[in-house]
Design a protein around this motif. Sequence first.
Motif, PDB file in Angstrom:
ATOM      1  N   SER A 231      -6.208  -1.244  -8.015  1.00  0.00           N
ATOM      2  CA  SER A 231      -7.530  -1.623  -7.499  1.00  0.00           C
ATOM      3  C   SER A 231      -8.534  -1.832  -8.627  1.00  0.00           C
ATOM      4  O   SER A 231      -9.445  -2.635  -8.490  1.00  0.00           O
ATOM      5  N   TYR A 232      -8.387  -1.113  -9.727  1.00  0.00           N
ATOM      6  CA  TYR A 232      -9.330  -1.310 -10.849  1.00  0.00           C
ATOM      7  C   TYR A 232      -8.938  -2.537 -11.643  1.00  0.00           C
ATOM      8  O   TYR A 232      -9.801  -3.265 -12.150  1.00  0.00           O
ATOM      9  N   ASP A 233      -7.630  -2.753 -11.765  1.00  0.00           N
ATOM     10  CA  ASP A 233      -7.206  -3.930 -12.510  1.00  0.00           C
ATOM     11  C   ASP A 233      -7.807  -5.187 -11.869  1.00  0.00           C
ATOM     12  O   ASP A 233      -8.128  -6.141 -12.553  1.00  0.00           O
ATOM     13  N   SER A 234      -8.015  -5.144 -10.540  1.00  0.00           N
ATOM     14  CA  SER A 234      -8.559  -6.334  -9.878  1.00  0.00           C
ATOM     15  C   SER A 234     -10.067  -6.488 -10.088  1.00  0.00           C
ATOM     16  O   SER A 234     -10.630  -7.526  -9.764  1.00  0.00           O
TER      17      SER A 234
ATOM     18  N   LEU B 252      -0.616   6.797   0.653  1.00  0.00           N
ATOM     19  CA  LEU B 252      -1.004   5.434   0.273  1.00  0.00           C
ATOM     20  C   LEU B 252       0.237   4.560   0.351  1.00  0.00           C
ATOM     21  O   LEU B 252       1.263   4.874  -0.263  1.00  0.00           O
ATOM     22  N   LEU B 253       0.128   3.459   1.108  1.00  0.00           N
ATOM     23  CA  LEU B 253       1.302   2.646   1.419  1.00  0.00           C
ATOM     24  C   LEU B 253       1.002   1.163   1.236  1.00  0.00           C
ATOM     25  O   LEU B 253      -0.162   0.748   1.309  1.00  0.00           O
TER      26      LEU B 253
ATOM     27  N   GLY C 126       0.054  -3.277  -5.035  1.00  0.00           N
ATOM     28  CA  GLY C 126      -0.354  -1.885  -4.897  1.00  0.00           C
ATOM     29  C   GLY C 126      -0.584  -1.570  -3.435  1.00  0.00           C
ATOM     30  O   GLY C 126      -0.467  -2.450  -2.570  1.00  0.00           O
ATOM     31  N   PRO C 127      -0.925  -0.313  -3.120  1.00  0.00           N
ATOM     32  CA  PRO C 127      -1.092   0.071  -1.712  1.00  0.00           C
ATOM     33  C   PRO C 127      -2.338  -0.559  -1.085  1.00  0.00           C
ATOM     34  O   PRO C 127      -3.355  -0.716  -1.753  1.00  0.00           O
ATOM     35  N   ASP C 128      -2.227  -0.896   0.188  1.00  0.00           N
ATOM     36  CA  ASP C 128      -3.367  -1.471   0.905  1.00  0.00           C
ATOM     37  C   ASP C 128      -3.672  -0.689   2.190  1.00  0.00           C
ATOM     38  O   ASP C 128      -4.456  -1.133   3.019  1.00  0.00           O
ATOM     39  N   LEU C 129      -3.007   0.463   2.355  1.00  0.00           N
ATOM     40  CA  LEU C 129      -3.160   1.226   3.591  1.00  0.00           C
ATOM     41  C   LEU C 129      -3.173   2.715   3.260  1.00  0.00           C
ATOM     42  O   LEU C 129      -2.397   3.165   2.415  1.00  0.00           O
ATOM     43  N   GLN C 130      -4.070   3.449   3.916  1.00  0.00           N
ATOM     44  CA  GLN C 130      -4.033   4.917   3.808  1.00  0.00           C
ATOM     45  C   GLN C 130      -3.829   5.512   5.188  1.00  0.00           C
ATOM     46  O   GLN C 130      -4.460   5.091   6.159  1.00  0.00           O
TER      47      GLN C 130
ATOM     48  N   ILE D 202      -4.266  11.344  13.233  1.00  0.00           N
ATOM     49  CA  ILE D 202      -3.821  10.558  12.076  1.00  0.00           C
ATOM     50  C   ILE D 202      -4.814   9.402  11.915  1.00  0.00           C
ATOM     51  O   ILE D 202      -4.960   8.569  12.817  1.00  0.00           O
ATOM     52  N   GLY D 203      -5.527   9.411  10.793  1.00  0.00           N
ATOM     53  CA  GLY D 203      -6.477   8.341  10.487  1.00  0.00           C
ATOM     54  C   GLY D 203      -5.759   7.211   9.771  1.00  0.00           C
ATOM     55  O   GLY D 203      -4.899   7.448   8.923  1.00  0.00           O
ATOM     56  N   VAL D 204      -6.121   5.987  10.134  1.00  0.00           N
ATOM     57  CA  VAL D 204      -5.469   4.792   9.581  1.00  0.00           C
ATOM     58  C   VAL D 204      -6.565   3.882   9.021  1.00  0.00           C
ATOM     59  O   VAL D 204      -7.453   3.464   9.753  1.00  0.00           O
ATOM     60  N   SER D 205      -6.479   3.589   7.725  1.00  0.00           N
ATOM     61  CA  SER D 205      -7.564   2.808   7.129  1.00  0.00           C
ATOM     62  C   SER D 205      -7.030   1.761   6.152  1.00  0.00           C
ATOM     63  O   SER D 205      -6.218   2.081   5.279  1.00  0.00           O
ATOM     64  N   PRO D 206      -7.507   0.511   6.288  1.00  0.00           N
ATOM     65  CA  PRO D 206      -7.127  -0.513   5.308  1.00  0.00           C
ATOM     66  C   PRO D 206      -7.840  -0.207   3.996  1.00  0.00           C
ATOM     67  O   PRO D 206      -9.060  -0.038   3.976  1.00  0.00           O
TER      68      PRO D 206
END
Length: 506
Positions: free
Chosen positions: A106-109, A322-323, A331-335, A356-360
């Motif tokens: 995410s930082y590389d972007s 992180l998935l 890299g992961p886009d889902l938590q 269970i919380g689901v967040s993009p």
Amino acid sequence: MDPRKTAFDFIVVGGGTAGCVLAARLSEDPDIQVLLLEAGTSTSRLPDAVANPSAWPSLMATAANWGDKTVAQAASGAPVPLPRGRGLGGSSAINAMVFARGHRSSYDSWGDHGAKGWAFEDLLPYFQRSETATSGAPSRGTDGPLTVGPMAEPNDILLACLAGAVETGHRRALDISGGLEEGFAPVDLNIVAGRRQTAADAYLAPALDRPNLHVVTEAVAHRLLFSGDRCTAVEYGADGRTHTATAEREVVLTAGAIGSAQLLLRSGIGPASDLEQARMDVFHSLPGVGRNLHDHPRANLVYRARRPVPTPQGNHGEILGLLRTMPDLDGPDLQLIFIDIPLPNPVAPVDNGFTIGVSPMRPLSRGSLRITSDDPYAAPVLDPDYFAKEQDVRTVLSGIRTARRIARSASLAEWGIEEVSPGLDVVDDQSLGDFAKKYFGSYCHPVGTCAMGEDEASVVDSELRVRGLRGLRVADGSVIPSIPSNNTNATVYAIAERAADLMRRP
Ligand SMILES: Cc1cc2nc3c(=O)[nH]c(=O)nc-3n(C[C@H](O)[C@H](O)[C@H](O)COP(=O)(O)OP(=O)(O)OC[C@H]3O[C@@H](n4cnc5c(N)ncnc54)[C@H](O)[C@@H]3O)c2cc1C
């Protein structure tokens, strides 16, 4: 503070996560006079519940939360509460205490927006400088002000969810807080000896005796004052009066993703069209101010359990994953976060259970922050426009399916669980998407309103200087050009640590 003192080297506006770091770091040099202005109260006057990790949800109903709401969201037709902290420590005093770097991708972007020198490797020394990680995991800090680590004994229901995640094929991570791994693991928390550690506790309290650090609480910055293009002073309200403090070297805004953009706009710095709509003169046209507001929306699956869930001892969300929703992502886009209480839900009350919380984690949706006038006490107009991009809905759908597989695992069978919300009769993509868009909440990670970069849309350059002006920086969650793929607080600490280095340069 001596009320006759009005001249300083640096003025730090906002005593939250970033402001506490900057006030402490800048005042390490005894020859530098630093003023910290904070709209809320001192630590001792914050609610007692701040210190109690399990009690954080109750803080939303106190004066330690500004109490903002978004405008009615197109996705749901309803406004969404968007809490942010008020008082020394800022949002670190009311947040859920998860302390985790975003995944390195995410930082590389951030470089995509023109920001130079903010890749993960560049930020790593600053992440490390902020923390003493009790896990001793590689790449982690060993002598920073924050003491961070996972719960020694996570709640049994959360451990069962973790086992279910591993059982259904997910990786068991060693250090999900370090920015280098994917998979599921207990996450580091800002809890020390059973009590929350805020930015004010870790950074500011040890510095408060310094004669060169001046802290004024219950002081609302009204606007910035300029001599030509140089920011020279801050006008603020305190004790029912208006004061002016001058900065010989620089003013740095650390009023957060909402407060810093508001203050720039109130000072006539922002998109000309927005300022004209608010009937304000344009002092400096900067089209990016208040644009690019984004956040992590979160949908919740709420479960009832027959077996009693142990009484929560920590922050409720002690384990997360992180998935990647698609294998070709970088890299992961889902938590997914496991929460040891049944959160309020639209279907039925649940006495005993979990969520269970689901967040993009890489939402594409972008919105805006506007002001309606130059009144420093007026609420901002916040429109993150959650789920404006269909991709964000698709990511949540993938997350809901993953959560359901975990819930069906043998590891959770002995808990006798039942999905109450949305409920197993909600199955097709359309219905699940509608559920997510209607009943999501904010994960309380607003960023991006003073984005860093080198293009026309950016507000600050790669050294966090407001473009086209002198003597003025922004160094908080607002400068994040695209949200990191995890909770945001650890990233803000690192940004502020780096800002202190940039500002201390002669
Ligand atoms: C309820 C909640 C839960 C969260 N949970 C987590 C979590 O578990 N993990 C995580 O990583 N992140 C979490 N976050 C987000 C994280 O806390 C923030 O990203 C981070 O604290 C932002 O830091 P900041 O310095 O940018 O702003 P803040 O910490 O919000 O600080 C801004 C400060 O500026 C002050 N201010 C604003 N306007 C003015 C003004 N005009 N004059 C003077 N002062 C002003 C405010 O009162 C505040 O103290 C959560 C946030 C909230 C609200």
